[in-house]
Write a protein that holds these residues in place. Structure first.
Motif, PDB file in Angstrom:
ATOM      1  N   LEU A  13     -11.756  29.852  -1.053  1.00 45.44           N
ATOM      2  CA  LEU A  13     -11.230  30.665  -2.131  1.00 45.44           C
ATOM      3  C   LEU A  13     -12.374  31.190  -2.985  1.00 45.44           C
ATOM      4  CD1 LEU A  13      -8.529  31.445  -3.534  1.00 45.44           C
ATOM      5  CD2 LEU A  13      -8.724  29.334  -4.838  1.00 45.44           C
ATOM      6  N   LYS A  14     -12.263  32.437  -3.376  1.00 46.42           N
ATOM      7  CA  LYS A  14     -13.265  33.047  -4.246  1.00 46.42           C
ATOM      8  C   LYS A  14     -12.525  33.747  -5.377  1.00 46.42           C
ATOM      9  CE  LYS A  14     -17.650  35.224  -3.722  1.00 46.42           C
ATOM     10  NZ  LYS A  14     -18.635  35.716  -2.799  1.00 46.42           N
ATOM     11  N   ALA A  15     -12.906  33.464  -6.625  1.00 48.74           N
ATOM     12  CA  ALA A  15     -12.226  34.054  -7.780  1.00 48.74           C
ATOM     13  C   ALA A  15     -12.683  35.480  -8.005  1.00 48.74           C
ATOM     14  CB  ALA A  15     -12.501  33.217  -9.026  1.00 48.74           C
ATOM     15  N   LYS A  16     -11.753  36.280  -8.483  1.00 48.02           N
ATOM     16  CA  LYS A  16     -12.069  37.654  -8.864  1.00 48.02           C
ATOM     17  C   LYS A  16     -12.006  37.745 -10.388  1.00 48.02           C
ATOM     18  CE  LYS A  16     -10.474  40.084  -4.771  1.00 48.02           C
ATOM     19  NZ  LYS A  16     -10.162  39.173  -3.786  1.00 48.02           N
ATOM     20  N   ILE A  17     -12.990  38.427 -10.976  1.00 48.53           N
ATOM     21  CA  ILE A  17     -13.025  38.617 -12.413  1.00 48.53           C
ATOM     22  C   ILE A  17     -12.101  39.787 -12.769  1.00 48.53           C
ATOM     23  CG2 ILE A  17     -14.500  39.082 -14.421  1.00 48.53           C
ATOM     24  CD1 ILE A  17     -15.181  36.460 -13.009  1.00 48.53           C
ATOM     25  N   LYS A 123     -16.604  17.279 -19.984  1.00 43.01           N
ATOM     26  CA  LYS A 123     -15.877  18.365 -20.636  1.00 43.01           C
ATOM     27  C   LYS A 123     -15.405  19.323 -19.550  1.00 43.01           C
ATOM     28  CE  LYS A 123     -19.929  21.155 -21.565  1.00 43.01           C
ATOM     29  NZ  LYS A 123     -20.697  21.889 -22.519  1.00 43.01           N
ATOM     30  N   PRO A 124     -14.307  20.027 -19.787  1.00 42.51           N
ATOM     31  CA  PRO A 124     -13.776  20.902 -18.735  1.00 42.51           C
ATOM     32  C   PRO A 124     -14.735  22.040 -18.387  1.00 42.51           C
ATOM     33  CG  PRO A 124     -12.464  21.076 -20.747  1.00 42.51           C
ATOM     34  CD  PRO A 124     -13.500  20.050 -20.990  1.00 42.51           C
ATOM     35  N   THR A 125     -14.721  22.416 -17.142  1.00 40.38           N
ATOM     36  CA  THR A 125     -15.457  23.592 -16.684  1.00 40.38           C
ATOM     37  C   THR A 125     -14.485  24.759 -16.764  1.00 40.38           C
ATOM     38  OG1 THR A 125     -16.783  22.251 -15.207  1.00 40.38           O
ATOM     39  CG2 THR A 125     -16.680  24.599 -14.741  1.00 40.38           C
ATOM     40  N   ILE A 126     -14.911  25.836 -17.427  1.00 35.50           N
ATOM     41  CA  ILE A 126     -14.009  26.964 -17.669  1.00 35.50           C
ATOM     42  C   ILE A 126     -14.403  28.139 -16.784  1.00 35.50           C
ATOM     43  CG2 ILE A 126     -13.077  28.542 -19.384  1.00 35.50           C
ATOM     44  CD1 ILE A 126     -13.873  26.448 -21.508  1.00 35.50           C
ATOM     45  N   LEU A 127     -13.462  28.600 -16.004  1.00 35.91           N
ATOM     46  CA  LEU A 127     -13.618  29.801 -15.199  1.00 35.91           C
ATOM     47  C   LEU A 127     -12.948  30.920 -15.987  1.00 35.91           C
ATOM     48  CD1 LEU A 127     -12.599  28.328 -11.721  1.00 35.91           C
ATOM     49  CD2 LEU A 127     -14.800  28.213 -12.880  1.00 35.91           C
ATOM     50  N   ARG A 128     -13.733  31.792 -16.584  1.00 40.46           N
ATOM     51  CA  ARG A 128     -13.235  32.776 -17.553  1.00 40.46           C
ATOM     52  C   ARG A 128     -12.788  34.089 -16.902  1.00 40.46           C
ATOM     53  NH1 ARG A 128     -14.059  30.715 -22.384  1.00 40.46           N
ATOM     54  NH2 ARG A 128     -15.785  29.271 -22.683  1.00 40.46           N
ATOM     55  N   ASN A 129     -11.717  34.631 -17.481  1.00 40.09           N
ATOM     56  CA  ASN A 129     -11.191  35.953 -17.108  1.00 40.09           C
ATOM     57  C   ASN A 129     -10.924  36.096 -15.615  1.00 40.09           C
ATOM     58  OD1 ASN A 129     -11.092  37.246 -19.705  1.00 40.09           O
ATOM     59  ND2 ASN A 129     -13.324  37.176 -19.676  1.00 40.09           N
ATOM     60  N   ILE A 130     -10.196  35.143 -15.091  1.00 38.88           N
ATOM     61  CA  ILE A 130      -9.829  35.155 -13.678  1.00 38.88           C
ATOM     62  C   ILE A 130      -8.605  36.043 -13.481  1.00 38.88           C
ATOM     63  CG2 ILE A 130      -9.049  33.712 -11.742  1.00 38.88           C
ATOM     64  CD1 ILE A 130     -11.910  33.186 -12.591  1.00 38.88           C
ATOM     65  N   LYS A 131      -8.645  36.837 -12.434  1.00 39.47           N
ATOM     66  CA  LYS A 131      -7.505  37.676 -12.072  1.00 39.47           C
ATOM     67  C   LYS A 131      -6.428  36.781 -11.462  1.00 39.47           C
ATOM     68  CE  LYS A 131      -6.567  41.820  -9.379  1.00 39.47           C
ATOM     69  NZ  LYS A 131      -7.152  42.797  -8.462  1.00 39.47           N
ATOM     70  N   ASN A 132      -5.185  36.931 -11.893  1.00 37.30           N
ATOM     71  CA  ASN A 132      -4.043  36.130 -11.433  1.00 37.30           C
ATOM     72  C   ASN A 132      -4.346  34.630 -11.499  1.00 37.30           C
ATOM     73  OD1 ASN A 132      -2.572  38.501 -10.812  1.00 37.30           O
ATOM     74  ND2 ASN A 132      -3.616  38.623  -8.845  1.00 37.30           N
TER      75      ASN A 132
END
Length: 155
Positions: A13-17, A123-132
């Motif tokens: 899986l790869k996240a999209k901004i 502390k949580p790792t935040i993945l910011r502004n992820i699409k869907n």
């Protein structure tokens, strides 16, 4: 930005901004362009200068997002960030305990959000502004085998 996969490791899986991350920069560019257009009638028009100044933050944000990578393999969550100075973080899948999604009202309207990856006492790792973000979180849960405690025991 190349993800060096280990032996028996597969990219899942790869996240999209989401484009929403550019909102401030777009508004900034529009304001400076409008300023340039208002000075167009004057003798010393600054249209070109205002266009350049207005576009620089947008171009910078595009470069930042291009250099950002959130990837999940069958063994680890890989996070890479930075243009010149790189920050790389790997979280083994076994250490992931839970996921959370945070969305503001604008993010909810446009289908963006932040995914918090919870690992033990860190502390949580935040993945910011992820699409869907809901789809992304569900796919991550399926791949990692982590079932959110909030989904099991709704309050």
């Amino acid at each position: 930005m190349a993800l060096n996969l280990r032996e028996n490791e597969k990219l899942k899986l790869k996240a999209k901004i989401h484009w929403l991350s550019y909102t401030f920069q777009i508004l900034f560019g529009v304001l400076f362009t409008l300023y340039g257009l208002t000075t167009l009638a004057s003798k010393d028009s600054h249209l070109l200068l205002s266009l350049i100044i207005g576009l620089l933050p947008l171009l910078y944000k595009m470069l930042v997002n291009y250099c950002k990578e959130y990837s999940l393999t069958n063994q680890r969550l890989y996070i890479e960030d930075g243009i010149l100075a790189k920050t790389k973080r790997e979280i083994p899948v076994q250490k992931i305990n839970d996921f959370e999604i945070n969305q503001g009202i604008i993010q909810r309207i446009f289908g963006a959000g932040n995914v918090h990856v919870l690992t033990g006492n860190d502390k949580p790792t935040i993945l910011r502004n992820i699409k869907n973000p809901d789809d992304f979180k569900n796919n991550m849960s399926e791949i990692t085998g982590v079932i959110s405690q909030k989904a099991i025991n709704p309050v």
